[in-house]
Design a protein around this motif. Structure first.
Motif, PDB file in Angstrom:
ATOM      1  N   THR A 307       0.832  -1.214   0.000  1.00  0.00           N
ATOM      2  CA  THR A 307       0.000   0.000   0.000  1.00  0.00           C
ATOM      3  C   THR A 307       0.859   1.254   0.000  1.00  0.00           C
ATOM      4  O   THR A 307       0.600   2.208  -0.739  1.00  0.00           O
ATOM      5  CB  THR A 307      -0.933   0.017   1.228  1.00  0.00           C
ATOM      6  N   VAL A 308       1.891   1.264   0.835  1.00  0.00           N
ATOM      7  CA  VAL A 308       2.763   2.440   0.947  1.00  0.00           C
ATOM      8  C   VAL A 308       3.510   2.689  -0.362  1.00  0.00           C
ATOM      9  O   VAL A 308       3.701   3.841  -0.779  1.00  0.00           O
ATOM     10  CB  VAL A 308       3.758   2.263   2.111  1.00  0.00           C
ATOM     11  N   MET A 309       3.929   1.609  -1.018  1.00  0.00           N
ATOM     12  CA  MET A 309       4.696   1.750  -2.251  1.00  0.00           C
ATOM     13  C   MET A 309       3.834   2.173  -3.436  1.00  0.00           C
ATOM     14  O   MET A 309       4.246   3.017  -4.240  1.00  0.00           O
ATOM     15  CB  MET A 309       5.395   0.424  -2.581  1.00  0.00           C
ATOM     16  N   LEU A 310       2.628   1.592  -3.555  1.00  0.00           N
ATOM     17  CA  LEU A 310       1.796   1.843  -4.728  1.00  0.00           C
ATOM     18  C   LEU A 310       0.647   2.818  -4.478  1.00  0.00           C
ATOM     19  O   LEU A 310       0.188   3.486  -5.402  1.00  0.00           O
ATOM     20  CB  LEU A 310       1.242   0.526  -5.264  1.00  0.00           C
ATOM     21  N   PHE A 311       0.157   2.859  -3.238  1.00  0.00           N
ATOM     22  CA  PHE A 311      -0.963   3.741  -2.906  1.00  0.00           C
ATOM     23  C   PHE A 311      -0.569   4.594  -1.700  1.00  0.00           C
ATOM     24  O   PHE A 311      -1.041   4.374  -0.594  1.00  0.00           O
ATOM     25  CB  PHE A 311      -2.230   2.930  -2.596  1.00  0.00           C
ATOM     26  N   ARG A 312       0.303   5.530  -1.943  1.00  0.00           N
ATOM     27  CA  ARG A 312       0.885   6.298  -0.839  1.00  0.00           C
ATOM     28  C   ARG A 312      -0.151   7.117  -0.094  1.00  0.00           C
ATOM     29  O   ARG A 312       0.027   7.455   1.067  1.00  0.00           O
ATOM     30  CB  ARG A 312       2.001   7.213  -1.359  1.00  0.00           C
ATOM     31  N   GLU A 313      -1.243   7.452  -0.755  1.00  0.00           N
ATOM     32  CA  GLU A 313      -2.313   8.208  -0.097  1.00  0.00           C
ATOM     33  C   GLU A 313      -3.353   7.290   0.528  1.00  0.00           C
ATOM     34  O   GLU A 313      -4.347   7.756   1.055  1.00  0.00           O
ATOM     35  CB  GLU A 313      -3.008   9.146  -1.102  1.00  0.00           C
ATOM     36  N   GLY A 314      -3.146   5.967   0.460  1.00  0.00           N
ATOM     37  CA  GLY A 314      -4.132   5.025   0.966  1.00  0.00           C
ATOM     38  C   GLY A 314      -5.189   4.728  -0.086  1.00  0.00           C
ATOM     39  O   GLY A 314      -5.257   5.390  -1.133  1.00  0.00           O
ATOM     40  N   ILE A 319      -8.368   7.097  -4.574  1.00  0.00           N
ATOM     41  CA  ILE A 319      -9.654   7.319  -5.244  1.00  0.00           C
ATOM     42  C   ILE A 319     -10.005   8.801  -5.248  1.00  0.00           C
ATOM     43  O   ILE A 319     -10.459   9.359  -6.254  1.00  0.00           O
ATOM     44  CB  ILE A 319     -10.765   6.509  -4.549  1.00  0.00           C
ATOM     45  N   SER A 320      -9.780   9.445  -4.094  1.00  0.00           N
ATOM     46  CA  SER A 320     -10.054  10.882  -3.974  1.00  0.00           C
ATOM     47  C   SER A 320      -9.212  11.688  -4.948  1.00  0.00           C
ATOM     48  O   SER A 320      -9.699  12.618  -5.599  1.00  0.00           O
ATOM     49  CB  SER A 320      -9.782  11.332  -2.538  1.00  0.00           C
ATOM     50  N   LYS A 321      -7.950  11.308  -5.075  1.00  0.00           N
ATOM     51  CA  LYS A 321      -7.045  12.020  -5.983  1.00  0.00           C
ATOM     52  C   LYS A 321      -7.447  11.803  -7.433  1.00  0.00           C
ATOM     53  O   LYS A 321      -7.404  12.731  -8.253  1.00  0.00           O
ATOM     54  CB  LYS A 321      -5.611  11.527  -5.750  1.00  0.00           C
TER      55      LYS A 321
END
Length: 327
Positions: A307-314, A319-321
């Protein structure tokens, strides 16, 4: 002074602009309400209640980290202490469940005031270490104190009758009580975030020195959000004790503080709905991968790194971004 007044007026203007509930947030709340109403008929009520308790816990932690900018490594102290007090009040004092939960929540509030008043004197990693140190004190107190039951914890906690009228021995009845408590807690957190107080918190987390120069009493805001977060975490812990009829050392262990950090990071720090998703993911993993034993921790670690490596915003942050809308 005029600059300060203009800045504060602008802050309140932003609040007024956001005062009405955004349409996409209203849709999400309606969706969560609908999901909550049908969930106990599709899944085991006990499992869903666990998700709800930890979702509230994660949202309370996110209020402190995501909007207050304060990383606590000791939130298990509030979650666990409230669990013990609630269980003791229900089993030994014979209080009704709502009073037992209230006692547990108030104990977390008091503990939050004491720890917060000392912890906010430090910043960054020092703040985090101070909260961890206090949490370890609470853990060893829970281990040694007579009323906590030591390593056995407080077991066979009676669920009792809500307001002396409605029996909570039925999982389905208890579920809707827990759902109402969780929903109320989350709505309160949402209201805090989108209040003038919440706007100041965001300003402090982004640039504390500028907030000080504008005349805001930063430490007062920090202490307030710390106590609010601790109280809501206590509400989650006190409710969990009634649901599972148990308060144990697991609730005050440092790993519990780590779990709530993990839930928040996976869901999305600083998002409104991210901690709910993060809690659902972690609790589901723990429930359905329990047969793997200690490997569950390793699997959680792998997912965290992924998650940290690929989805740094969670998850929700990404999704929000992508949709360019705050979630």
């Amino acid at each position: 002074m005029s600059i300060m007044n203009e800045t504060k007026s602008a802050s309140f203007a932003v609040h007024d602009k956001q005062a009405s509930l955004p349409r996409h947030h209203a849709v999400i709340f309606i969706g969560l309400l609908a999901a909550g109403l049908i969930a106990p008929f599709l899944l085991a009520p006990i499992f869903v209640m666990k998700v709800l308790c930890f979702a509230l816990f994660a949202c309370a932690f996110n209020l402190l980290l995501g909007f207050g900018g304060l990383l606590s490594f000791g939130h298990a102290a509030f979650f666990g202490s409230a669990s013990y007090v609630s269980a003791h009040a229900a089993k030994v004092w014979g209080l009704t469940p709502e009073l037992a939960i209230l006692c547990g929540t108030l104990s977390a509030l008091v503990l939050g005031v004491v720890i917060g008043a000392l912890a906010i004197r430090r910043q960054g990693i020092y703040f985090a270490m101070v909260t961890l140190a206090f949490a370890q004190m609470v853990y060893f107190f829970s281990l040694q104190a007579g009323f906590t039951g030591g390593e056995d914890g407080i077991q066979a906690v009676p669920r009792g009758d809500l307001f002396g009228l409605l029996s909570l021995n039925s999982d389905l009845v208890l579920y809707f009580v827990v759902f109402a408590i969780t929903a109320a807690g989350m709505l309160l957190i949402y209201r805090i975030i989108y209040s003038p107080f919440g706007q100041v918190l965001k300003a402090i987390s982004m640039n504390e020195q500028r907030a000080v120069s504008l005349g805001y009493r930063v430490n007062r805001y920090k202490l307030t959000v710390f106590v609010l977060s601790a109280t809501l975490a206590g509400l989650a812990g006190a409710t969990k004790a009634i649901v599972f009829q148990l308060a144990s050392l697991t609730d005050v262990h440092w790993s519990m503080s780590g779990e709530v950090v993990l839930m928040t990071l996976i869901g999305g720090v600083g998002t409104v709905f991210g901690p709910i998703v993060g809690a659902a993911v972690i609790v589901t993993m723990q429930n359905y991968l329990a047969t793997f034993g200690a490997w569950v921790t390793i699997i959680q670690g792998v997912i965290f790194v992924f998650t940290v490596m690929l989805f740094r915003e969670g998850i929700v942050g990404v999704i929000s971004k992508a949709l360019k809308k705050p979630f």
